[in-house]
Design an enzyme around this catalytic site. Structure first.
Site, PDB file in Angstrom:
ATOM      1  CB  CYS A   1      -1.453  -0.156   1.117  1.00  0.00           C
ATOM      2  SG  CYS A   1      -2.013  -1.332   0.755  1.00  0.00           S
TER       3      CYS A   1
ATOM      4  CG  ASN B   1      -6.934  -0.972   0.053  1.00  0.00           C
ATOM      5  OD1 ASN B   1      -6.484  -0.928  -1.206  1.00  0.00           O
ATOM      6  ND2 ASN B   1      -6.451  -1.362   0.985  1.00  0.00           N
TER       7      ASN B   1
ATOM      8  CG  HIS C   1      -3.501   3.493   0.770  1.00  0.00           C
ATOM      9  ND1 HIS C   1      -3.707   2.638  -0.259  1.00  0.00           N
ATOM     10  CD2 HIS C   1      -3.952   2.348   1.987  1.00  0.00           C
ATOM     11  CE1 HIS C   1      -4.088   1.717  -0.645  1.00  0.00           C
ATOM     12  NE2 HIS C   1      -3.928   1.068   0.906  1.00  0.00           N
TER      13      HIS C   1
END
Ligand code: ACO
Length: 348
Positions: free
Chosen positions: A114, A305, A275
């Site tokens: 991430c 995501n 993020h």
């Protein structure tokens, strides 16, 4: 040396939209649960065979390169961030170099999940500052769908992730005060196994004897074995609550680190692009830093995501929507598997 500017930004998401209701046909979940716990309404999943992490990255790269007003032949370094590469090796950056008929330039893959895109930005920025390169292509791309388990046993993971890609072209700043001010990178490997995919890998249970339930014979064929697949131990694992707790601690910390380093306060931020992990994490960070709604960009509702792709996709949409203007203070911040976390602060 001056830091880098983002001269062009691009994105690509697959056409196939999967709503939360689509997922309820595959596993025991509900639109209410997913929206309430994550904010996600839908996500994109790549075509099984015609789209890969690299091909999506290439589409995003084409847009970023065109917007930078250059051609693929002008690129002098490629950095590709992903946790879902086309091949175990080689990495995706060389596939971009080949497909886009670039010169024989350096091609680097970043494996920081991430935070991969912010790490990649930081690496690119150092090369621009040193004067080594003038046009660096930085890509974040993920095809998560090929490794997600769409069964109830993995529902706490599978409903969160989506596929897509984003890219930027970095160039030296033009000495008008714009560009990257600083980047900040961190890690804490103590929780490396809390959000991970152990197999296939070379660990053979070295780090944790009880990590996988294999006997000696099975360990003999450990890298990729029938037993591994039979026991579903080739799938990602996540301790969601542990990730959540650490994320809400480290996101504000690393954003404040960037602001403090450059003498700014949260109220000075034009836009925070976190993020896109989970809307509840973003809201917590917003509250903690006392940011207004218009200071934080969220698009997890549409894409889920997308790990290394989430920041460049959000950056691209924010820029297209006119949410980033010349002179704005923009902060990108990420937290994820490793654990690793990072921030990048720039004047647009
Ligand atoms: N649908 C319906 N029910 C579900 C689902 C689902 N998709 N997933 C889990 N549940 C159930 C569980 O089985 C459990 O049921 P039980 O109480 O009967 O045992 C209940 O919901 C609660 O489960 P928890 O795992 O405790 O749920 P939690 O409130 O922690 O939410 C979540 C899970 C959304 C993963 C949360 O922990 C979270 O957001 N963590 C952060 C993780 C994250 O953001 N990961 C992204 C990758 S890392 C990154 O990008 C930073």
């Amino acid at each position: 040396m001056p830091g880098s500017i983002i001269a062009g930004v691009g994105m690509y998401v697959p056409e196939n939209i999967y709503t939360n209701n689509d997922l309820t046909k595959l596993m025991d979940t509900s639109d209410e649960w997913i929206q309430e716990r994550t904010g996600i309404k839908e996500r994109r999943f790549a075509h099984r065979t015609n789209e890969t992490t690299a091909t999506m990255g290439i589409e995003a790269a084409k847009m970023a390169i065109e917007r930078a007003g250059i051609t693929a032949q002008d690129i002098d370094f490629i950095i590709f961030a992903t946790l879902s590469p086309d091949y175990y090796f080689p990495g995706c950056a060389v596939l971009v170099q080949r497909a886009m008929k670039m010169k024989e330039v350096g091609a680097l893959d970043v494996r920081n999940q991430c935070s991969g895109f912010v790490y990649a930005l930081s690496v690119g920025d150092q090369f621009i500052r040193s004067g080594m390169y003038k046009n660096i292509l930085v890509i974040g791309s993920e095809k998560h769908s090929f490794v997600l388990d769409f069964n109830t046993r993995s529902r706490h993971i599978s409903v969160i992730f989506g596929d897509g890609a984003g890219a930027v072209v970095l160039q030296p700043s033009k000495d008008d005060g714009s560009g990257m001010l600083s980047t900040h990178l961190h890690s804490d490997g103590n929780d490396a196994e809390m959000l991970a995919m152990y197999n296939p890998g070379s660990h053979a249970n070295y780090w944790h004897k009880d990590l996988a339930d294999f006997d000696d014979a099975e360990l003999g064929e450990m890298f990729e074995s029938h037993a591994m697949i039979d026991k579903y131990q080739n799938l990602p694992v996540m301790d969601g609550q542990a990730v959540f707790k650490k994320a809400v601690l480290k996101f504000p910390e690393v954003i404040m680190e960037a602001l403090n380093k450059n003498g700014y306060q949260p109220s000075d931020l034009g836009l925070l692009i976190p993020h896109q992990a989970n809307i509840r994490i973003s809201r917590y960070v917003q509250q903690k830093l006392r940011l207004r709604d218009d200071q934080v960009y969220n698009n997890i509702q549409k894409y889920g995501n997308t790990t290394a792709a989430s920041i460049p996709i959000a950056l691209c949409e924010a820029w297209q929507d006119g949410r980033i203007k010349k002179g704005d203070l923009v902060c990108m911040a990420a937290f994820g598997s490793g654990f690793t976390w990072a921030s990048a602060l720039m004047k647009w």
